[in-house]
Design a protein around this motif. Structure first.
Motif, mmCIF file in Angstrom:
data_model
loop_
_atom_site.group_PDB
_atom_site.id
_atom_site.type_symbol
_atom_site.label_atom_id
_atom_site.label_comp_id
_atom_site.label_asym_id
_atom_site.label_seq_id
_atom_site.Cartn_x
_atom_site.Cartn_y
_atom_site.Cartn_z
ATOM 1 N N GLU A 125 48.373 22.416 99.182
ATOM 2 C CA GLU A 125 47.143 22.506 98.378
ATOM 3 C C GLU A 125 47.365 21.928 96.988
ATOM 4 O O GLU A 125 46.515 21.206 96.453
ATOM 5 N N GLN A 126 48.518 22.240 96.372
ATOM 6 C CA GLN A 126 48.803 21.703 95.046
ATOM 7 C C GLN A 126 48.859 20.187 95.068
ATOM 8 O O GLN A 126 48.295 19.519 94.205
ATOM 9 N N ARG A 127 49.555 19.608 96.100
ATOM 10 C CA ARG A 127 49.657 18.139 96.182
ATOM 11 C C ARG A 127 48.287 17.500 96.326
ATOM 12 O O ARG A 127 47.958 16.514 95.660
ATOM 13 N N ARG A 128 47.449 18.085 97.204
ATOM 14 C CA ARG A 128 46.129 17.516 97.437
ATOM 15 C C ARG A 128 45.287 17.524 96.167
ATOM 16 O O ARG A 128 44.634 16.525 95.839
ATOM 17 N N CYS A 181 42.888 14.911 91.293
ATOM 18 C CA CYS A 181 42.730 14.835 89.828
ATOM 19 C C CYS A 181 43.290 13.532 89.284
ATOM 20 O O CYS A 181 42.744 12.955 88.337
ATOM 21 N N PHE A 182 44.390 13.065 89.872
ATOM 22 C CA PHE A 182 44.955 11.769 89.460
ATOM 23 C C PHE A 182 43.942 10.661 89.699
ATOM 24 O O PHE A 182 43.778 9.746 88.871
ATOM 25 N N GLU A 191 41.796 8.020 85.747
ATOM 26 C CA GLU A 191 41.732 6.633 85.275
ATOM 27 C C GLU A 191 43.097 6.123 84.830
ATOM 28 O O GLU A 191 43.196 5.164 84.059
ATOM 29 N N LEU A 192 44.152 6.770 85.295
ATOM 30 C CA LEU A 192 45.507 6.309 85.019
ATOM 31 C C LEU A 192 45.998 5.429 86.172
ATOM 32 O O LEU A 192 45.659 5.664 87.340
ATOM 33 N N THR A 193 46.830 4.441 85.845
ATOM 34 C CA THR A 193 47.555 3.738 86.892
ATOM 35 C C THR A 193 48.767 4.583 87.279
ATOM 36 O O THR A 193 49.146 5.518 86.557
ATOM 37 N N LEU A 194 49.367 4.264 88.409
ATOM 38 C CA LEU A 194 50.554 5.007 88.825
ATOM 39 C C LEU A 194 51.663 4.868 87.786
ATOM 40 O O LEU A 194 52.381 5.829 87.490
ATOM 41 N N GLU A 195 51.789 3.663 87.215
ATOM 42 C CA GLU A 195 52.824 3.446 86.203
ATOM 43 C C GLU A 195 52.567 4.294 84.963
ATOM 44 O O GLU A 195 53.499 4.860 84.371
ATOM 45 N N GLN A 196 51.305 4.403 84.548
ATOM 46 C CA GLN A 196 50.982 5.219 83.368
ATOM 47 C C GLN A 196 51.249 6.696 83.634
ATOM 48 O O GLN A 196 51.748 7.418 82.767
ATOM 49 N N LEU A 197 50.922 7.153 84.833
ATOM 50 C CA LEU A 197 51.209 8.541 85.174
ATOM 51 C C LEU A 197 52.706 8.803 85.164
ATOM 52 O O LEU A 197 53.159 9.830 84.643
ATOM 53 N N TRP A 198 53.484 7.878 85.722
ATOM 54 C CA TRP A 198 54.932 8.063 85.740
ATOM 55 C C TRP A 198 55.493 8.120 84.321
ATOM 56 O O TRP A 198 56.376 8.927 84.031
ATOM 57 N N ASN A 228 46.826 16.721 83.769
ATOM 58 C CA ASN A 228 45.914 17.564 82.998
ATOM 59 C C ASN A 228 45.770 17.094 81.554
ATOM 60 O O ASN A 228 44.688 17.184 80.967
ATOM 61 N N GLU A 229 46.864 16.618 80.962
ATOM 62 C CA GLU A 229 46.773 16.089 79.603
ATOM 63 C C GLU A 229 45.783 14.937 79.540
ATOM 64 O O GLU A 229 44.999 14.814 78.591
ATOM 65 N N ARG A 230 45.806 14.085 80.579
ATOM 66 C CA ARG A 230 44.872 12.969 80.611
ATOM 67 C C ARG A 230 43.441 13.449 80.856
ATOM 68 O O ARG A 230 42.487 12.968 80.227
ATOM 69 N N LEU A 231 43.266 14.428 81.732
ATOM 70 C CA LEU A 231 41.934 14.943 82.004
ATOM 71 C C LEU A 231 41.325 15.594 80.767
ATOM 72 O O LEU A 231 40.110 15.518 80.547
ATOM 73 N N ASP A 232 42.158 16.243 79.966
ATOM 74 C CA ASP A 232 41.667 16.824 78.716
ATOM 75 C C ASP A 232 41.106 15.749 77.799
ATOM 76 O O ASP A 232 40.223 16.004 76.981
#
Length: 468
Positions: free
Chosen positions: A8-11, A16-17, A21-28, A66-70
């Motif tokens: 459930e957490q992964r899903r 949310c990812f 509006e982040l790319t995978l590289e930005q999230l990493w 979550n930081e990005r969603l904020d």
């Protein structure tokens, strides 16, 4: 503590990812900045359900999202591996205080009324803010369309004069707005459903008013939005210089309360005051350049600066007096400055005074003025020193008043000066009031006596020794 199932957490992290509006590289990069050590490929595999991650890495990844969603999205957030309570309260007094703090962060002063309204909603209250104008005649509303309140004749004005709280028949709660002990205005509080007599509600409103008072003062330091609302007309440049040089009109410790007032508020020209309160001592000063001439403001600001520099340097009372005299003697063509410097020992009540051609110090005890306290020096001068301070022993509850020549010398239409006897009578009559209210009433009385025409500034500095 409830743990969220890994699947459930992964899903939910993946969902949310997708909204972040982040790319995978930005999230990493965000995950890595939080202390993560897994590779970009491992994160990609996790988000697509091809592998699992340790709990600490899952939570760091959730936090990065979550930081990005904020920043961009809204309240829906990625879950952590265990449930946690929301850090931000959803209702009640704590939410009101948090709303005030967060709303005022980097907010321009004129946005403060909207921030206050939002904080009030957390307590189911409708809040109106009124600030005292600089003349201390009216309370000016920050809410558009509201009428000003006369300080002498309205409920809000009565609350301001008493620095208190009251409830009207229609259920409106009025309470004083303070920055520390300085009166800034009042709050008009209308509960949606609660009982305005509820002591818990009153206490919550007091918290709100205290924090709001600090925010009003703080925001006024870097913007004109609130300051301009408190002005009924433009200040001249001499008055602007003097107002910026003055400390707050009220200050207090457990042992002493100080209040001041100066008029005309928008045309102040040649009178300033100062004070410094500590655990053991109250230091007071008033400087007056007499007639309202073009160079009067420069002369009194020079005296004030010299006094503060000496006091900050630990100078004795006599050294403070001499420092002011020495600085004034460097001015060419400036008017003579009169005034006084005072020290009050808060443990013993012993008052020491050095005056320079100023009206005598007034001490009021049990509503009656004591005989005038004279000082030997006739002006601030280096020659003829060292001067010896006049000493008076106060009793707990005594009022002491320093005032400018304009208070005593302002005349009415018949040429009659306001006079020391009238000053003593006003101080005795109002002795039970707060020192800032005593000072306000005295300068208002001088203005009325002079039909709002002052040839000299009317300034008064009042202190009440409370003892310990």
């Amino acid at each position: 503590m409830r743990f969220v199932p890994e699947d459930e957490q992964r899903r939910r992290i993946a969902a949310c990812f997708a909204r972040s509006e982040l790319t995978l590289e930005q999230l990493w990069m965000r995950y890595f900045a939080l202390g993560g050590s897994l590779s970009l490929i491992e994160l990609d595999a996790y988000l697509n359900g091809l592998t699992t991650l340790p709990r600490v890495d899952r939570d760091m990844l959730a936090h990065a999202v979550n930081e990005r969603l904020d920043e961009v999205a809204g309240p829906a957030r990625a879950p952590y591996s265990h449930s946690v309570s929301d850090a931000k309260p959803l209702h009640g007094p704590l939410k009101a205080l948090v709303d005030l703090l967060e709303g005022a962060h980097r907010a321009p002063p004129e946005r403060l009324p909207a921030v206050v309204a939002e904080a009030g909603r957390a307590l189911d209250l409708t809040i109106g803010v009124y600030l005292a104008d600089y003349d201390q005649r009216t309370l000016v509303p920050l809410r558009p369309g509201s009428a000003e309140l006369d300080i002498e004749t309205t409920v809000g004005g009565d609350v301001y004069r008493r620095a208190g709280t009251t409830v009207t028949r229609d259920g409106t709660l009025w309470t004083i707005l303070l920055d520390g002990v300085e009166r800034l205005g009042v709050l008009e509080i209308v509960p949606d459903d609660a009982d305005p007599e509820d002591p818990v509600l009153r206490e919550q409103c007091r918290w709100l008013a205290t924090l709001l008072g600090h925010l009003v003062t703080a925001t006024t330091q870097y913007g004109d939005g609130l300051d301009s609302r408190r002005r009924h007309r433009r200040r001249g440049s001499p008055a602007e210089l003097l107002w910026q040089s003055l400390p707050p009109l009220t200050a207090a410790t457990e042992s002493v309360v100080v209040g001041a007032s100066v008029q005309p508020a928008y045309d102040l020209c040649g009178t300033v005051f100062d004070y410094a309160l500590s655990e053991n001592c109250a230091q007071l000063a008033l400087f007056d350049a007499g007639m309202r001439t073009g160079s009067a403001n420069i002369a009194v600001v020079t005296a004030l600066s010299a006094y503060r520099a000496a006091r900050h340097g630990g100078a004795s009372l006599g050294e403070q007096f001499t420092a002011v005299a020495a600085e004034l003697e460097t001015l060419s063509g400036a008017p003579a400055v009169t005034g006084a410097v005072v020290e009050l020992d808060l443990a013993t009540g012993i008052l020491r005074l050095l005056g320079a051609g100023s009206p005598p110090l007034l001490v009021v005890r049990d509503g009656e003025a004591l005989p005038a306290t004279e000082s030997l020096a006739t002006r601030f001068s280096v020659a003829g020193g060292p001067f010896h301070p006049t000493q008076v022993r106060l009793e707990p509850g005594d009022l002491l008043a320093l005032y400018s020549r304009g208070v005593a010398e302002t005349t009415n239409g018949a040429g009659e000066p306001f006079g020391r006897a009238r000053i003593a009578r006003h101080l005795g009559h109002d002795a039970a009031e707060l020192p800032p209210e005593i000072a306000r009433r005295l300068t208002r009385a001088v203005l009325v006596h002079g039909a709002d025409e002052l040839r000299q500034d009317a300034g008064v500095l009042i202190a009440r020794w409370i003892s310990r």
